[in-house]
Design a protein around this motif. Structure first.
Motif, mmCIF file in Angstrom:
data_model
loop_
_atom_site.group_PDB
_atom_site.id
_atom_site.type_symbol
_atom_site.label_atom_id
_atom_site.label_comp_id
_atom_site.label_asym_id
_atom_site.label_seq_id
_atom_site.Cartn_x
_atom_site.Cartn_y
_atom_site.Cartn_z
ATOM 1 N N ALA A 343 -18.913 -100.725 -99.404
ATOM 2 C CA ALA A 343 -18.328 -99.385 -99.557
ATOM 3 C C ALA A 343 -17.333 -99.093 -98.437
ATOM 4 O O ALA A 343 -16.242 -98.564 -98.684
ATOM 5 N N ARG A 344 -17.704 -99.447 -97.205
ATOM 6 C CA ARG A 344 -16.802 -99.173 -96.076
ATOM 7 C C ARG A 344 -15.538 -100.026 -96.168
ATOM 8 O O ARG A 344 -14.440 -99.563 -95.812
ATOM 9 N N GLU A 345 -15.678 -101.273 -96.616
ATOM 10 C CA GLU A 345 -14.486 -102.117 -96.776
ATOM 11 C C GLU A 345 -13.557 -101.525 -97.825
ATOM 12 O O GLU A 345 -12.331 -101.561 -97.674
ATOM 13 N N LEU A 346 -14.142 -100.965 -98.882
ATOM 14 C CA LEU A 346 -13.334 -100.333 -99.928
ATOM 15 C C LEU A 346 -12.571 -99.136 -99.370
ATOM 16 O O LEU A 346 -11.379 -98.940 -99.662
ATOM 17 N N ILE A 347 -13.211 -98.353 -98.519
ATOM 18 C CA ILE A 347 -12.551 -97.195 -97.907
ATOM 19 C C ILE A 347 -11.485 -97.648 -96.912
ATOM 20 O O ILE A 347 -10.364 -97.126 -96.885
ATOM 21 N N ASP A 348 -11.812 -98.652 -96.103
ATOM 22 C CA ASP A 348 -10.873 -99.139 -95.094
ATOM 23 C C ASP A 348 -9.608 -99.719 -95.720
ATOM 24 O O ASP A 348 -8.512 -99.607 -95.164
ATOM 25 N N SER A 349 -9.768 -100.314 -96.898
ATOM 26 C CA SER A 349 -8.620 -100.981 -97.511
ATOM 27 C C SER A 349 -7.745 -100.036 -98.315
ATOM 28 O O SER A 349 -6.563 -100.320 -98.527
ATOM 29 N N GLY A 350 -8.291 -98.903 -98.761
ATOM 30 C CA GLY A 350 -7.497 -98.043 -99.632
ATOM 31 C C GLY A 350 -7.579 -96.574 -99.323
ATOM 32 O O GLY A 350 -7.044 -95.756 -100.070
ATOM 33 N N GLY A 351 -8.284 -96.183 -98.293
ATOM 34 C CA GLY A 351 -8.415 -94.774 -97.961
ATOM 35 C C GLY A 351 -9.615 -94.152 -98.640
ATOM 36 O O GLY A 351 -10.397 -94.834 -99.322
ATOM 37 N N PRO A 352 -9.821 -92.837 -98.436
ATOM 38 C CA PRO A 352 -10.983 -92.151 -99.013
ATOM 39 C C PRO A 352 -11.105 -92.417 -100.511
ATOM 40 O O PRO A 352 -10.114 -92.348 -101.252
ATOM 41 N N ASP A 353 -12.299 -92.741 -100.940
ATOM 42 C CA ASP A 353 -12.545 -93.124 -102.329
ATOM 43 C C ASP A 353 -13.841 -92.452 -102.773
ATOM 44 O O ASP A 353 -14.902 -92.707 -102.199
ATOM 45 N N ARG A 377 -21.128 -84.860 -100.834
ATOM 46 C CA ARG A 377 -20.234 -83.707 -100.761
ATOM 47 C C ARG A 377 -18.775 -84.162 -100.646
ATOM 48 O O ARG A 377 -17.876 -83.590 -101.276
ATOM 49 N N LEU A 378 -18.544 -85.231 -99.867
ATOM 50 C CA LEU A 378 -17.193 -85.764 -99.740
ATOM 51 C C LEU A 378 -16.720 -86.360 -101.058
ATOM 52 O O LEU A 378 -15.556 -86.188 -101.448
ATOM 53 N N ALA A 379 -17.616 -87.059 -101.770
ATOM 54 C CA ALA A 379 -17.243 -87.623 -103.066
ATOM 55 C C ALA A 379 -16.846 -86.527 -104.044
ATOM 56 O O ALA A 379 -15.857 -86.647 -104.782
ATOM 57 N N ALA A 380 -17.596 -85.412 -104.058
ATOM 58 C CA ALA A 380 -17.286 -84.296 -104.952
ATOM 59 C C ALA A 380 -15.985 -83.610 -104.547
ATOM 60 O O ALA A 380 -15.221 -83.148 -105.412
ATOM 61 N N TYR A 381 -15.718 -83.539 -103.251
ATOM 62 C CA TYR A 381 -14.477 -82.941 -102.773
ATOM 63 C C TYR A 381 -13.281 -83.779 -103.205
ATOM 64 O O TYR A 381 -12.254 -83.245 -103.643
ATOM 65 N N LEU A 382 -13.410 -85.109 -103.077
ATOM 66 C CA LEU A 382 -12.300 -85.997 -103.438
ATOM 67 C C LEU A 382 -12.044 -86.016 -104.937
ATOM 68 O O LEU A 382 -10.911 -86.242 -105.366
ATOM 69 N N ASP A 383 -13.096 -85.805 -105.745
ATOM 70 C CA ASP A 383 -12.925 -85.765 -107.203
ATOM 71 C C ASP A 383 -13.774 -84.628 -107.756
ATOM 72 O O ASP A 383 -14.958 -84.805 -108.042
ATOM 73 N N PRO A 384 -13.202 -83.434 -107.929
ATOM 74 C CA PRO A 384 -13.983 -82.272 -108.385
ATOM 75 C C PRO A 384 -14.606 -82.466 -109.769
ATOM 76 O O PRO A 384 -15.524 -81.729 -110.134
ATOM 77 N N GLY A 385 -14.112 -83.427 -110.546
ATOM 78 C CA GLY A 385 -14.682 -83.666 -111.868
ATOM 79 C C GLY A 385 -15.795 -84.691 -111.888
ATOM 80 O O GLY A 385 -16.317 -85.030 -112.952
ATOM 81 N N PHE A 386 -16.215 -85.181 -110.736
ATOM 82 C CA PHE A 386 -17.218 -86.239 -110.596
ATOM 83 C C PHE A 386 -18.605 -85.588 -110.651
ATOM 84 O O PHE A 386 -18.995 -84.848 -109.740
ATOM 85 N N ALA A 387 -19.354 -85.843 -111.713
ATOM 86 C CA ALA A 387 -20.645 -85.180 -111.908
ATOM 87 C C ALA A 387 -21.761 -85.760 -111.045
ATOM 88 O O ALA A 387 -22.655 -85.023 -110.598
#
Length: 455
Positions: A343-353, A377-387
């Motif tokens: 997960a951290r590698e995914l964030i480091d390579s492309g930014g907040p996800d 909470r951060l995931a919901a903030y980045l994508d308000p439609g993410f249930a």
């Protein structure tokens, strides 16, 4: 002689329609039931039997199941089996499900629900933390018994073998009797099911259940029906799962697909999957060359295996560059540090996800719930439609007693779930589909709102 022929024919129809063996002396005599039901339908006995033997008559078959089935039961019946479940089986299944954090149990012939709720209480007591999901399914052909089970209110006589500390924690005394607490009720569902009927793929999913209780039912079934039921239960048990039968039932000393295990004064059956036999050497055959077939997409194959909860196989197929899918699978097989790294590698390579933060929340939830809440909470903030993060935040808020926050998040999740992508349901749904997740969300929401109302 006049009674012998109709009764013999009635027995044959019951064997065909319900799979019941009625050759021995019945606990509920069948001739009075035949006379009663024929009169209720305003038919002669012969005409009633002709109608029953002809085209499907499901409403009458349901009434016969109610009238003829034996329904006496109580909580934690045959305590030695529940001790084996609590002390041996559930700890092993919890270790096996550490990545998924879901326990699934099945009660076949659940009657008025005491056995199914007993299984749920045992699983709730055994689970390592509130983030674990307990899912119990109770099956019975008797619709009236299922209606009673759904009420979840019982007399003191039904709790006669229930320890006092279990009564105090998992039941509430009401004017009507003893009510099972909402947390347990929310983890149990009931379904009408005739074991003599056709396969129901929604119930008999391959390797789905950790534990199956089917007690004192096989002896009432015809040999053919009992054989089919055992085959279904065998296929639906996860490797290492346990089957508990009644003291009157047995699979013999060498049952196919099982190992007999002794736990003091009781036995149960452990599901084993034999290693595949090596293929026979085949002669080399020269065939005409064909155009190469399109190779299967490994990612789609891995997602399909993930939906089937075959996590290790899915991990072997998942493309190395697909960090999200690999991270989810690593978490499911219990390799949490590696899942966090993905997960951290995914964030480091492309930014907040949002999906990567959802995965981090999943990794943290067991031992760092506050940190997990922040990731969701951060995931919901980045994508308000993410249930999915809304659902997990709601569950965590309710667990810590914040009913107002839980209700707000769960209500949002319930609104978003119908539009959630199927891939996110597969990745983050913990093995549950959209409808089951919506039902879980609604149960948690009702509990959160009930808590706020009592304040």
């Amino acid at each position: 002689m006049r009674q012998a022929l109709p009764v013999a024919r009635f027995r044959g129809i019951l064997e065909q329609r319900l799979g019941w063996s009625t050759a021995d002396t019945e606990a509920v005599p069948i001739f009075p039931v035949l006379a009663e039901r024929a009169a209720a339908r305003r038919l002669s006995e012969d005409d009633y039997l002709n109608r029953l033997a002809g085209r499907d008559w499901p409403e009458e078959i349901a009434i016969l199941a109610e009238r003829l089935s034996i329904t006496e039961t109580y909580f934690f019946r045959h305590g030695s089996q529940f001790r084996a479940l609590a002390e041996r089986v559930l700890p092993e299944r919890i270790e096996a499900r550490s990545g998924q954090r879901v326990l699934r149990l099945l009660s076949v012939g659940c009657s008025s629900g005491e056995e199914a709720y007993s299984l749920a209480i045992a699983a709730h007591r055994a689970r390592p933390g509130p983030e674990w999901i307990v899912s119990v399914l109770g099956l019975d052909a008797n619709a009236e018994m299922l209606r009673r089970a759904g009420r979840a209110v019982y007399s003191e006589w039904s709790l006669r073998e229930t320890p006092q500390d279990v009564r105090q924690r998992w039941f509430r005394r009401t004017k009507e009797g003893f009510e099972v607490v909402p947390d347990v009720v929310g983890s149990v569902r009931f379904a009408g099911h005739n074991v003599a009927g056709p396969d129901d793929p929604g119930i008999w999913q391959p390797e789905r259940y950790d534990v199956i209780f089917c007690r004192n039912l096989l002896m009432y079934l015809t040999e053919a029906t009992a054989t089919r039921l055992v085959e279904r239960m065998t296929g639906s048990l996860a490797p290492g799962g346990a089957l508990f039968l009644g003291h009157t039932d047995t699979l013999g000393s060498r049952p196919a697909g099982f190992r007999v295990e002794d736990a003091g004064d009781t036995v149960y059956y452990r599901r084993v999957v034999p290693a595949p036999a090596p293929p026979d050497p085949a002669p080399r055959i020269v065939v005409a060359r064909r155009p190469p077939r399109r190779r299967a997409d490994p990612r789609e194959a891995a997602l399909r295996l993930l939906r089937d909860e075959r996590f290790a196989e899915a991990l072997d197929l998942a493309p190395t560059h697909d960090l999200l899918l690999r991270g989810v699978l690593l978490a499911q097989v219990g390799r949490i540090p590696e899942a966090r790294d993905a997960a951290r590698e995914l964030i480091d390579s492309g930014g907040p996800d949002p999906d990567a933060h959802q995965l981090l929340g999943t990794c943290d939830e067991a031992d760092q719930p506050d940190q997990a809440y922040g990731q969701y909470r951060l995931a919901a903030y980045l994508d308000p439609g993410f249930a999915m993060p809304r659902l997990r935040m709601g569950v965590l808020a309710r667990r810590r007693g914040d009913g107002r926050a839980a209700a707000a998040e769960l209500a949002t999740a319930l609104e978003l779930l119908p539009r959630e992508s199927q891939e996110r349901i597969t990745l983050f749904g913990g093995g549950f589909g959209r409808l089951t997740l919506s039902s879980l969300c609604r149960t948690e929401l009702d509990a959160a709102m009930s808590r706020e109302t009592r304040r």
